[in-house]
Motif scaffolding. Structure first.
Motif, PDB file in Angstrom:
ATOM      1  N   ASP A 245       0.835  -1.197   0.000  1.00 36.53           N
ATOM      2  CA  ASP A 245       0.000   0.000   0.000  1.00 36.53           C
ATOM      3  C   ASP A 245       0.875   1.254   0.000  1.00 36.53           C
ATOM      4  O   ASP A 245       1.933   1.297   0.644  1.00 36.53           O
ATOM      5  CB  ASP A 245      -0.906   0.021   1.232  1.00 36.53           C
ATOM      6  CG  ASP A 245      -1.965  -1.078   1.191  1.00 36.53           C
ATOM      7  OD1 ASP A 245      -2.286  -1.539   0.080  1.00 36.53           O
ATOM      8  OD2 ASP A 245      -2.461  -1.457   2.274  1.00 36.53           O
ATOM      9  N   VAL A 246       0.418   2.266  -0.711  1.00 31.60           N
ATOM     10  CA  VAL A 246       1.153   3.524  -0.783  1.00 31.60           C
ATOM     11  C   VAL A 246       0.628   4.476   0.293  1.00 31.60           C
ATOM     12  O   VAL A 246      -0.583   4.694   0.378  1.00 31.60           O
ATOM     13  CB  VAL A 246       0.990   4.181  -2.163  1.00 31.60           C
ATOM     14  CG1 VAL A 246       1.881   5.420  -2.275  1.00 31.60           C
ATOM     15  CG2 VAL A 246       1.305   3.194  -3.279  1.00 31.60           C
ATOM     16  N   PRO A 247       1.484   5.025   1.138  1.00 35.62           N
ATOM     17  CA  PRO A 247       1.015   5.993   2.142  1.00 35.62           C
ATOM     18  C   PRO A 247       0.258   7.145   1.480  1.00 35.62           C
ATOM     19  O   PRO A 247       0.597   7.570   0.371  1.00 35.62           O
ATOM     20  CB  PRO A 247       2.314   6.489   2.785  1.00 35.62           C
ATOM     21  CG  PRO A 247       3.296   5.384   2.559  1.00 35.62           C
ATOM     22  CD  PRO A 247       2.939   4.799   1.222  1.00 35.62           C
ATOM     23  N   ASP A 248      -0.765   7.632   2.162  1.00 31.72           N
ATOM     24  CA  ASP A 248      -1.560   8.733   1.610  1.00 31.72           C
ATOM     25  C   ASP A 248      -0.859  10.053   1.916  1.00 31.72           C
ATOM     26  O   ASP A 248      -1.301  10.849   2.756  1.00 31.72           O
ATOM     27  CB  ASP A 248      -2.978   8.712   2.181  1.00 31.72           C
ATOM     28  CG  ASP A 248      -3.923   9.621   1.395  1.00 31.72           C
ATOM     29  OD1 ASP A 248      -3.529  10.078   0.313  1.00 31.72           O
ATOM     30  OD2 ASP A 248      -5.045   9.873   1.879  1.00 31.72           O
ATOM     31  N   ARG A 249       0.239  10.267   1.218  1.00 32.12           N
ATOM     32  CA  ARG A 249       1.055  11.463   1.412  1.00 32.12           C
ATOM     33  C   ARG A 249       1.627  11.877   0.066  1.00 32.12           C
ATOM     34  O   ARG A 249       2.094  11.040  -0.702  1.00 32.12           O
ATOM     35  CB  ARG A 249       2.188  11.158   2.398  1.00 32.12           C
ATOM     36  CG  ARG A 249       3.063  12.350   2.748  1.00 32.12           C
ATOM     37  CD  ARG A 249       4.105  11.967   3.775  1.00 32.12           C
ATOM     38  NE  ARG A 249       5.142  11.092   3.218  1.00 32.12           N
ATOM     39  CZ  ARG A 249       5.281   9.807   3.483  1.00 32.12           C
ATOM     40  NH1 ARG A 249       4.433   9.204   4.323  1.00 32.12           N
ATOM     41  NH2 ARG A 249       6.242   9.097   2.939  1.00 32.12           N
TER      42      ARG A 249
END
Length: 233
Positions: free
Chosen positions: A150-154
């Motif tokens: 998962d890709v961090p929401d940043r």
């Protein structure tokens, strides 16, 4: 811009795959630029008249201001069928026509599609970069192959895209709360540099300005069919 390497385009799919296998060994995934990156070119392709006409657009931007410096468009009859993993054979001939019209030589090509994140490590960005011997990056809206965390929401966060043990790209979050995009080295560009250059071209939208502006030109007539319904190869 003219290619330094050429091959036949109107070939059978088996021969197209063989050409990809021959060209993949030429791909360089380390930085090799001719100087500072002052100009970025967005490359995108659309189709007209039920896919019978390929429409290629190139927009050159100032890498600092992202202001457009040159815009070119080329059309040619579509010769190669839609075959997953072989889209460069369908699209690059028109792209080469468009690039030949440029008055300037951009320092970096950002292609709407895959670089080495491809089953034979030769998506459109890698293929085009090798033919031109120019730095190129693949910037895709969707994944063709590979797995990732998962890709961090940043903004600017990214995680590696892997095919088995091999790192083939980056899954990049360009803005908060939007789907990530898929960035991969095309030719003469390291992955970390590719991510950095894509983020330099991102403003307030999910896609970098190179892709947005080239997409707008490639799909200008309302009847132009976008290729985005298919996974990019």
């Amino acid at each position: 811009m003219d290619p330094t390497l050429q091959h036949a385009w109107n070939v059978a799919p088996a021969e197209a795959r063989a050409i990809q296998e021959r060209l993949r060994v030429r791909v360089e995934t380390v930085d090799r630029f001719d100087g500072p990156i002052r100009t970025l070119a967005g490359v995108d392709v659309g189709f007209e008249d039920g896919g019978t006409v390929t429409r290629a657009a190139v927009v050159v931007l100032d890498s600092t201001t992202l202001q457009p410096l040159e815009r070119v468009l080329a059309r040619r009859a579509t010769q190669f069928p839609y075959v997953p993993g072989l889209l460069s054979f369908r699209e690059i001939p028109a792209v080469l026509d468009a690039l030949a019209q440029l008055r300037m030589t951009p320092d970096l090509l950002l292609c709407d599609g895959q670089g080495i994140a491809h089953p034979r490590r030769l998506g459109i960005a890698a293929h085009l970069g090798v033919l031109l011997d120019r730095p190129s990056v693949g910037v895709a809206k969707s994944r063709l192959i590979g797995t990732h965390a998962d890709v961090p929401d940043r903004r600017g966060a990214w995680v590696p895209l892997h095919d088995g043990e091999e790192r083939i790209g980056a899954v990049l979050r360009t803005r908060l709360g939007v789907k990530p995009i898929y960035v991969s080295s095309g030719h003469r560009v390291a992955l970390e540099t590719a991510v950095e250059q894509v983020m330099r071209a991102v403003t307030r939208y999910r896609l970098p300005e190179t892709t947005r502006q080239a997409d707008s030109l490639a799909s200008a007539p309302a009847h132009a069919r976008r290729r985005g319904h298919h996974r990019r190869g």
